[in-house]
Design a protein around this motif. Sequence first.
Motif, PDB file in Angstrom:
ATOM      1  N   PHE A 125      43.146  39.895  39.768  1.00  0.00           N
ATOM      2  CA  PHE A 125      42.229  38.815  40.142  1.00  0.00           C
ATOM      3  C   PHE A 125      42.034  37.843  38.983  1.00  0.00           C
ATOM      4  CE2 PHE A 125      41.307  41.056  43.958  1.00  0.00           C
ATOM      5  CZ  PHE A 125      40.621  40.188  44.786  1.00  0.00           C
ATOM      6  N   GLU A 126      41.975  38.385  37.780  1.00  0.00           N
ATOM      7  CA  GLU A 126      41.803  37.525  36.604  1.00  0.00           C
ATOM      8  C   GLU A 126      43.013  36.633  36.398  1.00  0.00           C
ATOM      9  OE1 GLU A 126      40.577  37.951  31.883  1.00  0.00           O
ATOM     10  OE2 GLU A 126      41.360  39.681  32.977  1.00  0.00           O
ATOM     11  N   SER A 127      44.203  37.174  36.581  1.00  0.00           N
ATOM     12  CA  SER A 127      45.419  36.380  36.401  1.00  0.00           C
ATOM     13  C   SER A 127      45.554  35.331  37.492  1.00  0.00           C
ATOM     14  CB  SER A 127      46.656  37.288  36.412  1.00  0.00           C
ATOM     15  OG  SER A 127      46.807  37.919  37.672  1.00  0.00           O
ATOM     16  N   GLY A 128      44.857  35.561  38.630  1.00  0.00           N
ATOM     17  CA  GLY A 128      44.939  34.610  39.727  1.00  0.00           C
ATOM     18  C   GLY A 128      43.987  33.450  39.593  1.00  0.00           C
ATOM     19  N   VAL A 129      42.726  33.735  39.245  1.00  0.00           N
ATOM     20  CA  VAL A 129      41.725  32.658  39.205  1.00  0.00           C
ATOM     21  C   VAL A 129      40.921  32.646  37.910  1.00  0.00           C
ATOM     22  CG1 VAL A 129      41.462  32.470  41.706  1.00  0.00           C
ATOM     23  CG2 VAL A 129      40.098  34.141  40.471  1.00  0.00           C
ATOM     24  N   GLY A 130      41.382  33.362  36.903  1.00  0.00           N
ATOM     25  CA  GLY A 130      40.683  33.345  35.634  1.00  0.00           C
ATOM     26  C   GLY A 130      39.597  34.406  35.543  1.00  0.00           C
ATOM     27  N   ASN A 131      38.863  34.377  34.472  1.00  0.00           N
ATOM     28  CA  ASN A 131      37.863  35.412  34.196  1.00  0.00           C
ATOM     29  C   ASN A 131      36.763  35.452  35.257  1.00  0.00           C
ATOM     30  OD1 ASN A 131      36.963  37.514  32.402  1.00  0.00           O
ATOM     31  ND2 ASN A 131      35.261  36.178  31.856  1.00  0.00           N
ATOM     32  N   ILE A 132      36.473  34.315  35.889  1.00  0.00           N
ATOM     33  CA  ILE A 132      35.439  34.278  36.918  1.00  0.00           C
ATOM     34  C   ILE A 132      35.819  35.171  38.095  1.00  0.00           C
ATOM     35  CG2 ILE A 132      36.426  32.245  38.049  1.00  0.00           C
ATOM     36  CD1 ILE A 132      32.674  33.110  37.735  1.00  0.00           C
ATOM     37  N   GLY A 133      37.120  35.203  38.416  1.00  0.00           N
ATOM     38  CA  GLY A 133      37.593  36.061  39.499  1.00  0.00           C
ATOM     39  C   GLY A 133      37.373  37.518  39.186  1.00  0.00           C
ATOM     40  N   ARG A 134      37.620  37.904  37.944  1.00  0.00           N
ATOM     41  CA  ARG A 134      37.420  39.279  37.521  1.00  0.00           C
ATOM     42  C   ARG A 134      35.944  39.658  37.598  1.00  0.00           C
ATOM     43  NH1 ARG A 134      40.329  42.727  33.687  1.00  0.00           N
ATOM     44  NH2 ARG A 134      38.916  44.409  33.053  1.00  0.00           N
ATOM     45  N   MET A 135      35.073  38.747  37.166  1.00  0.00           N
ATOM     46  CA  MET A 135      33.643  39.042  37.153  1.00  0.00           C
ATOM     47  C   MET A 135      33.081  39.172  38.574  1.00  0.00           C
ATOM     48  SD  MET A 135      32.027  36.887  33.942  1.00  0.00           S
ATOM     49  CE  MET A 135      32.647  35.280  34.448  1.00  0.00           C
ATOM     50  N   VAL A 136      33.506  38.272  39.454  1.00  0.00           N
ATOM     51  CA  VAL A 136      33.032  38.331  40.835  1.00  0.00           C
ATOM     52  C   VAL A 136      33.496  39.626  41.504  1.00  0.00           C
ATOM     53  CG1 VAL A 136      33.240  37.277  43.122  1.00  0.00           C
ATOM     54  CG2 VAL A 136      32.867  35.843  41.113  1.00  0.00           C
ATOM     55  N   LEU A 137      34.767  40.009  41.269  1.00  0.00           N
ATOM     56  CA  LEU A 137      35.274  41.245  41.862  1.00  0.00           C
ATOM     57  C   LEU A 137      34.555  42.464  41.301  1.00  0.00           C
ATOM     58  CD1 LEU A 137      37.211  42.716  43.715  1.00  0.00           C
ATOM     59  CD2 LEU A 137      38.891  42.738  41.868  1.00  0.00           C
TER      60      LEU A 137
END
Length: 480
Positions: free
Chosen positions: A350-362
């Motif tokens: 998720f982080e590689s897809g949309v950046g650190n925000i994606g990782r945090m939301v997941l």
Amino acid sequence: MNLNDLASVIVYDYLWGMPLVLFVLFTGIYFTIRSKFLQFRFFKKSFSTAFKSFGQADKKSGNTGVISSFEAMSMALGTTIGVGNIGGVAAAIALGGPGAIFWMWIAGLFGMVIKTTEITLALFFRSKEKNQDAYGGPNYYIHKGIGIERGHKYFAKILNFIFAFGFIMGIFLNIQTYTVSEAVGNTFNLNLNLVGIVYTILLYLMISGGMKKLGKIASIIVPFMCIFYIVGSLFIILIHSQNVIPSLKLIFESAFTGTAAIGGFAGASFKLAIQSGMSRSVFSNEAGWGTAAMIHASAKVDHPLKQGILGIFEVVFDTLIICSMTALVIMVSGAWSSGLDGATLTLYAFESGVGNIGRMVLAIGVFFFGLTTSSGVYTQIEVVLRYVLGEKPIKEKLLQFYKWFYPIPSLAMVIIATKFGLPGTTLWLISDASTALPIFANLIALIILFPTFEKLVKDYSARYLGKGERLPDNEIFYND
């Protein structure tokens, strides 16, 4: 031999060896053929029933039970759609390579009819208490269907012991809290033990109200979680759309040939692909495990199969949609060969897809996914304990003790894993060990009791589809 290698040998050479994998496949194929491809014949009806129950979330059909049909489905989905989808699918790919995804799909395809069978039988053979609360599951249909109705009391006792022992063992091999703590702790740079403690406190608050409260919570949280996860996954898949076809090609090619080592991925054989894919599928959608049946058995419905066909919807939604979303995100982002595993691999994707925000939301999503999963497992084990304890005078006191004890072993797993630096793949292997025995006992029971299921299918067809001859009203639920 290190701990991970030892766990791999125990689980994949013995507990989840090829005999059990083939047994699960055989049962699904046998049920599919004998039921005249029921999962396809009732596919549309399953989905219409699921969406209809969504529109009537508080409606209870029948007087016997604890929760509504929709609440039961939400709890069952909340238990399956959780860390098994996020961390479990990633662990399957990390162990078995992309080919594991194919075998996960195959297990799901045949798992639909298995899950429908076990839910239907759980409702048919359930027991009701004086206050009309109803409980059921594999222990109940093994005891009543095999032990009493068919007269094989000793054989039923053996099957019940195997099922209960393996299932209760899951209390001590529960990795839900660790998976959540790993995801949240590593994302927000927090101490894993601290995250585990906070998670445990919230879990205590959720289970304090029992099944009725959990049913209402699940009916609110689960639909929102599912939409949230699907939208996020689709976004990442779309921005990597050029990798979708190559990823699907790799999945199908690797399913029968294994996967060569690449990047941080150590490589996987065909055998490991099928074993990891099958075990992760069953752990996620729970078809053959008998776990969801314990929740559905408490639904207030007027026909066993009316609830049973929701098993088709659950497996499709869990494995063929949610798990596939996770798998494709990991594949199209290229994260699968990073050498990471478990929830960390999915978070990285998720982080590689949309950046650190994606990782945090997941990571936040994993936290709530975990709560519904853990609370659902709590309910399932309570049903097993209710059967084991029977009418013993100390039953309620022991159930109260269980309520306070349940989250502790899972929290202890966090402390042990962080202290000794156990990798996620090792913990998922240990978790797989708790599923093998219950699945083995449950599948044997389902095969023996399949004629009862067929009888209920015919009655349902007569009552609601205008085909065939219906049973007398007093025979659609088992009479003690």
